[in-house]
Scaffold this motif. Structure first.
Motif, PDB file in Angstrom:
ATOM      1  N   ARG A  51      40.699  24.567  38.025  1.00 54.99           N
ATOM      2  CA  ARG A  51      39.652  25.371  37.378  1.00 54.99           C
ATOM      3  C   ARG A  51      38.291  24.671  37.470  1.00 54.99           C
ATOM      4  NH1 ARG A  51      41.023  29.835  34.758  1.00 54.99           N
ATOM      5  NH2 ARG A  51      43.227  30.216  34.348  1.00 54.99           N
ATOM      6  N   CYS A  54      36.880  25.067  40.851  1.00 57.28           N
ATOM      7  CA  CYS A  54      36.388  26.438  41.074  1.00 57.28           C
ATOM      8  C   CYS A  54      35.093  26.715  40.309  1.00 57.28           C
ATOM      9  CB  CYS A  54      37.420  27.462  40.602  1.00 57.28           C
ATOM     10  SG  CYS A  54      38.870  27.519  41.624  1.00 57.28           S
ATOM     11  N   VAL A  81      35.463  30.375  48.344  1.00 58.94           N
ATOM     12  CA  VAL A  81      36.740  29.922  47.764  1.00 58.94           C
ATOM     13  C   VAL A  81      37.677  31.100  47.519  1.00 58.94           C
ATOM     14  CG1 VAL A  81      35.816  29.987  45.394  1.00 58.94           C
ATOM     15  CG2 VAL A  81      37.754  28.517  45.893  1.00 58.94           C
ATOM     16  N   VAL A  83      41.343  31.780  45.433  1.00 60.00           N
ATOM     17  CA  VAL A  83      42.240  31.092  44.495  1.00 60.00           C
ATOM     18  C   VAL A  83      43.411  31.977  44.077  1.00 60.00           C
ATOM     19  CG1 VAL A  83      40.370  29.707  43.515  1.00 60.00           C
ATOM     20  CG2 VAL A  83      41.039  31.799  42.382  1.00 60.00           C
ATOM     21  N   LEU A  84      44.463  31.291  43.701  1.00 61.42           N
ATOM     22  CA  LEU A  84      45.558  31.953  42.990  1.00 61.42           C
ATOM     23  C   LEU A  84      45.913  31.041  41.821  1.00 61.42           C
ATOM     24  CD1 LEU A  84      47.650  34.255  42.795  1.00 61.42           C
ATOM     25  CD2 LEU A  84      49.202  32.820  44.096  1.00 61.42           C
ATOM     26  N   ILE A  85      45.417  31.403  40.667  1.00 64.58           N
ATOM     27  CA  ILE A  85      45.746  30.661  39.442  1.00 64.58           C
ATOM     28  C   ILE A  85      46.266  31.707  38.466  1.00 64.58           C
ATOM     29  CG2 ILE A  85      44.872  29.220  37.569  1.00 64.58           C
ATOM     30  CD1 ILE A  85      42.608  28.290  39.392  1.00 64.58           C
ATOM     31  N   GLU A  86      47.554  31.737  38.241  1.00 69.85           N
ATOM     32  CA  GLU A  86      48.208  32.789  37.454  1.00 69.85           C
ATOM     33  C   GLU A  86      48.051  34.138  38.177  1.00 69.85           C
ATOM     34  OE1 GLU A  86      46.082  32.315  33.839  1.00 69.85           O
ATOM     35  OE2 GLU A  86      47.120  30.492  33.298  1.00 69.85           O
ATOM     36  N   TYR A  87      48.824  35.137  37.710  1.00 75.55           N
ATOM     37  CA  TYR A  87      48.754  36.456  38.360  1.00 75.55           C
ATOM     38  C   TYR A  87      47.401  37.108  38.129  1.00 75.55           C
ATOM     39  CZ  TYR A  87      53.807  36.868  39.177  1.00 75.55           C
ATOM     40  OH  TYR A  87      55.083  36.700  39.615  1.00 75.55           O
ATOM     41  N   PRO A  88      46.794  37.642  39.159  1.00 75.16           N
ATOM     42  CA  PRO A  88      45.618  38.484  38.907  1.00 75.16           C
ATOM     43  C   PRO A  88      46.060  39.761  38.176  1.00 75.16           C
ATOM     44  CG  PRO A  88      45.840  37.919  41.250  1.00 75.16           C
ATOM     45  CD  PRO A  88      47.117  37.532  40.582  1.00 75.16           C
ATOM     46  N   GLN A 147      45.251  38.192  48.135  1.00 70.36           N
ATOM     47  CA  GLN A 147      43.879  38.271  47.606  1.00 70.36           C
ATOM     48  C   GLN A 147      43.164  36.930  47.735  1.00 70.36           C
ATOM     49  OE1 GLN A 147      42.232  36.939  44.710  1.00 70.36           O
ATOM     50  NE2 GLN A 147      44.028  35.665  44.281  1.00 70.36           N
ATOM     51  N   ALA A 148      43.942  35.830  47.718  1.00 66.14           N
ATOM     52  CA  ALA A 148      43.300  34.509  47.820  1.00 66.14           C
ATOM     53  C   ALA A 148      42.793  34.223  49.233  1.00 66.14           C
ATOM     54  CB  ALA A 148      44.272  33.423  47.373  1.00 66.14           C
TER      55      ALA A 148
ATOM     56  N   ASN B  97      42.854  38.399  32.273  1.00 69.30           N
ATOM     57  CA  ASN B  97      43.577  38.506  33.553  1.00 69.30           C
ATOM     58  C   ASN B  97      42.693  38.487  34.786  1.00 69.30           C
ATOM     59  OD1 ASN B  97      45.966  38.850  32.118  1.00 69.30           O
ATOM     60  ND2 ASN B  97      45.668  41.054  31.978  1.00 69.30           N
ATOM     61  N   ASN B  98      41.486  38.971  34.669  1.00 69.69           N
ATOM     62  CA  ASN B  98      40.698  39.213  35.887  1.00 69.69           C
ATOM     63  C   ASN B  98      39.438  38.389  36.029  1.00 69.69           C
ATOM     64  OD1 ASN B  98      42.469  41.287  36.688  1.00 69.69           O
ATOM     65  ND2 ASN B  98      41.493  42.653  35.217  1.00 69.69           N
ATOM     66  N   THR B 100      38.634  35.262  36.271  1.00 69.28           N
ATOM     67  CA  THR B 100      38.594  34.248  37.329  1.00 69.28           C
ATOM     68  C   THR B 100      38.308  34.883  38.683  1.00 69.28           C
ATOM     69  OG1 THR B 100      40.136  32.825  36.160  1.00 69.28           O
ATOM     70  CG2 THR B 100      40.014  32.528  38.537  1.00 69.28           C
ATOM     71  N   TYR B 101      39.039  35.946  38.986  1.00 67.26           N
ATOM     72  CA  TYR B 101      38.955  36.563  40.317  1.00 67.26           C
ATOM     73  C   TYR B 101      37.645  37.321  40.518  1.00 67.26           C
ATOM     74  CZ  TYR B 101      43.694  35.031  40.170  1.00 67.26           C
ATOM     75  OH  TYR B 101      44.793  34.215  40.057  1.00 67.26           O
ATOM     76  N   LEU B 104      34.589  34.535  40.778  1.00 68.34           N
ATOM     77  CA  LEU B 104      34.507  33.831  42.051  1.00 68.34           C
ATOM     78  C   LEU B 104      34.018  34.748  43.170  1.00 68.34           C
ATOM     79  CD1 LEU B 104      37.651  31.553  41.805  1.00 68.34           C
ATOM     80  CD2 LEU B 104      35.270  30.920  41.498  1.00 68.34           C
ATOM     81  N   ARG B 105      34.086  36.050  42.929  1.00 69.27           N
ATOM     82  CA  ARG B 105      33.572  36.986  43.938  1.00 69.27           C
ATOM     83  C   ARG B 105      32.123  37.382  43.653  1.00 69.27           C
ATOM     84  NH1 ARG B 105      39.181  37.798  44.243  1.00 69.27           N
ATOM     85  NH2 ARG B 105      39.814  37.696  46.431  1.00 69.27           N
ATOM     86  N   ARG B 107      30.197  35.596  41.708  1.00 67.29           N
ATOM     87  CA  ARG B 107      29.546  34.283  41.718  1.00 67.29           C
ATOM     88  C   ARG B 107      28.472  34.134  40.645  1.00 67.29           C
ATOM     89  NH1 ARG B 107      30.317  31.214  45.481  1.00 67.29           N
ATOM     90  NH2 ARG B 107      28.189  30.466  45.701  1.00 67.29           N
ATOM     91  N   ILE B 269      36.196  28.534  31.164  1.00 69.35           N
ATOM     92  CA  ILE B 269      37.192  29.592  31.338  1.00 69.35           C
ATOM     93  C   ILE B 269      38.542  28.924  31.525  1.00 69.35           C
ATOM     94  CG2 ILE B 269      37.888  31.526  32.810  1.00 69.35           C
ATOM     95  CD1 ILE B 269      34.738  31.662  33.399  1.00 69.35           C
TER      96      ILE B 269
END
Lengths: 218, 270
Positions: A51, A54, A81, A83-88, A147-148, B97-98, B100-101, B104-105, B107, B269
């Motif tokens: 984390r 990232c 970058v 990443v895969l940290i836990e399920y999205p 997705q990563a 759940n989301n 992080t993803y 990072l996109r 930004r 986070i």
């Protein structure tokens, strides 16, 4: 290895949360074209380190530079970058393709063909009309990996990526990761599975209590 | 580029929340439809049209002069809290759940939070417009009168209590505006709260903050602005005007949003 070769550098990185040291003086100099394995018990600090790399948590001490950008100073997040940290939190009512498209739309760097290709690379069918809710745990994990990697990031960070994968899935994943390494990606992977990490990694870091207590080349 | 990115995040938030929460939204609208039906049947014999149903269904308990007069405004509590629950449900799930993803996109933590602030405004407006449409359609069909003008019930039970006379359409618009403003402010407080504490505690905190309005006359409470009986049109003595309600709610929403924006930029986070 010269300074020029280093893609990711963590320099005396520490993180304290509520008076508890969760990352303790982490030093890393990682290059592209290598796979780095991180091993340690639950709570050893692997996920926290990921984390921090990232840009999701800000270090209390030290600096992290990725691709020439110092996190927290020149940018909040690494320049490229996956990443895969836990399920999205994929949507249950969407197909795998549609879920990835929703994420890919945010930065608009890839087209539908690349999304389909990423899904194929993890052993799923991009034309599969089944909704995400019908996916098995292994399929969900594969989609998470897709997705990563779909935006062809320079840095790939995967936390326990083979969780829920069957033996075929693990083999496909190993092949995929070695392909990505050949494409000159900098890959970080955390896993409990010693054999898997030893097979894939060029260098292993052992973590304990937020500290890198040992590392060795393979 | 930044504007474009916020628009994409916002579009994604709308699509995600609708897809993820569609059954919950249908449940909310069904409950509203049932309540409208029951209220319409009750008021049909009093010569009411849909305006009377809006009033009867969405009114609060007014100012309390004696503790023995206190009555819980069930519908006001229920509808408001259910909407807040649905809003908070999406905000927390997405954060959990989301985030992080998405971060990072896109930004940028700022863009992420800004899109949530926009989503809160639009989602509340859309939800309440649909709720009002459901009430109007169900009540009009039940009563067999699709007019929104004056009716014997409006004249006898509503206008007769008013200190300042307004038309039935203005009356409905005020109720709608009050509910939307209050819900937007409370939703923004939810968004701020879940940055630090658990969603359950945040939700109950916001409920308590709203619930206090049913006892208190304090015009600084955010939920008091959705209470039509506490507005100056019904109680000139307390002088809670529509202008004050709008200005106060807008300022409070922006203040809470600015605080959320600032703290989220430095928030870990985990």
């Amino acid at each position: 290895m010269t300074e020029h070769d280093v893609y990711l550098k963590a320099d005396h990185v520490s993180k304290e949360i509520k008076n508890e040291l969760i990352l303790d003086d982490i030093n890393l100099s990682l290059q592209k074209g290598f796979i780095y394995g991180f091993r340690g018990k639950n709570g050893s600090g692997k996920t926290m380190l990921f984390r921090a790399l990232c840009g999701l948590i800000l270090s209390t001490k030290g600096t992290i530079s990725i691709g020439g950008i110092t996190l927290g100073k020149e940018g909040s997040f690494p320049p490229s970058v996956g990443v895969l940290i836990e399920y999205p939190g994929f949507l249950n009512g969407y197909t795998g393709f549609k879920n990835l498209k929703m994420l890919a739309n945010l930065n608009d760097v890839i087209d539908d063909n690349r999304i389909s290709e990423s899904i194929r690379l993890v052993g799923l069918d991009p034309n599969d009309k089944r909704k995400y809710r019908k996916y098995s745990l292994g399929m969900k994990q594969r989609l998470g990996i897709a997705q990563a990697i779909m935006e062809k990031p320079e840095l790939i960070i995967l936390d326990e990526p083979t969780n829920a994968l069957d033996s075929d899935g693990v083999e496909e994943f190993k092949k995929l990761l070695l392909d990505l390494k050949a494409q000159n990606k900098c890959i970080l992977i955390a896993s409990h599975d010693k054999e898997e990490l030893d097979y894939l990694s060029d260098e292993i870091f052992m973590m304990e209590n937020g500290k890198i207590v040992d590392h060795y080349n393979l | 580029m930044m504007k474009y990115s916020i628009y994409k995040l916002f579009s994604r938030d709308m699509a995600y929340s609708i897809s993820n929460g569609k059954y919950k939204y249908v449940f909310l609208f069904s409950i509203v439809a049932i309540l409208s039906l029951m209220t319409s049947i009750q008021l049909d014999s009093y010569g009411s049209n849909s305006v009377g149903i809006f009033y009867s269904l969405l009114k609060d308990n007014g100012y309390i002069y004696q503790l023995s007069d206190y009555q819980v405004p069930f519908n006001w509590v229920f509808i408001q809290f259910l909407v807040l629950f649905l809003i908070g449900d999406f905000l927390f799930q997405d954060l959990d759940n989301n985030r992080t993803y998405l971060l990072l996109r896109c930004r940028s933590r700022g863009r992420y939070i800004f899109s949530k602030m926009c989503w809160i405004v639009v989602q509340n407006i859309v939800l309440y417009i649909v709720i009002f449409a459901v009430i109007y359609i169900v009540s009009s069909m039940t009563i067999g009168d699709f007019s929104v003008g004056s009716s014997p019930y409006f004249e006898n039970a509503i206008a007769s209590q008013m200190d300042i006379q307004i038309t039935p359409v203005q009356f409905i618009a005020r109720i709608l505006l009050g509910y939307i403003m209050t819900s937007i402010v409370l939703s923004s407080i939810l968004l701020l709260g879940i940055q630090f504490i658990s969603p359950v505690i945040t939700y109950f905190g916001v409920i308590i903050l709203s619930g206090v309005s049913t006892f208190s006359d304090l015009k600084w409470l955010p939920a008091i602005h959705s209470m039509i009986l506490k507005q100056a049109i019904f109680d000139y003595e307390h002088y809670l005007t529509l202008r004050f309600s709008i200005m106060y709610s807008v300022v409070l929403y922006f203040l809470v949003s600015i605080v959320t924006f600032i703290v989220s930029r430095k928030k870990d986070i985990l």
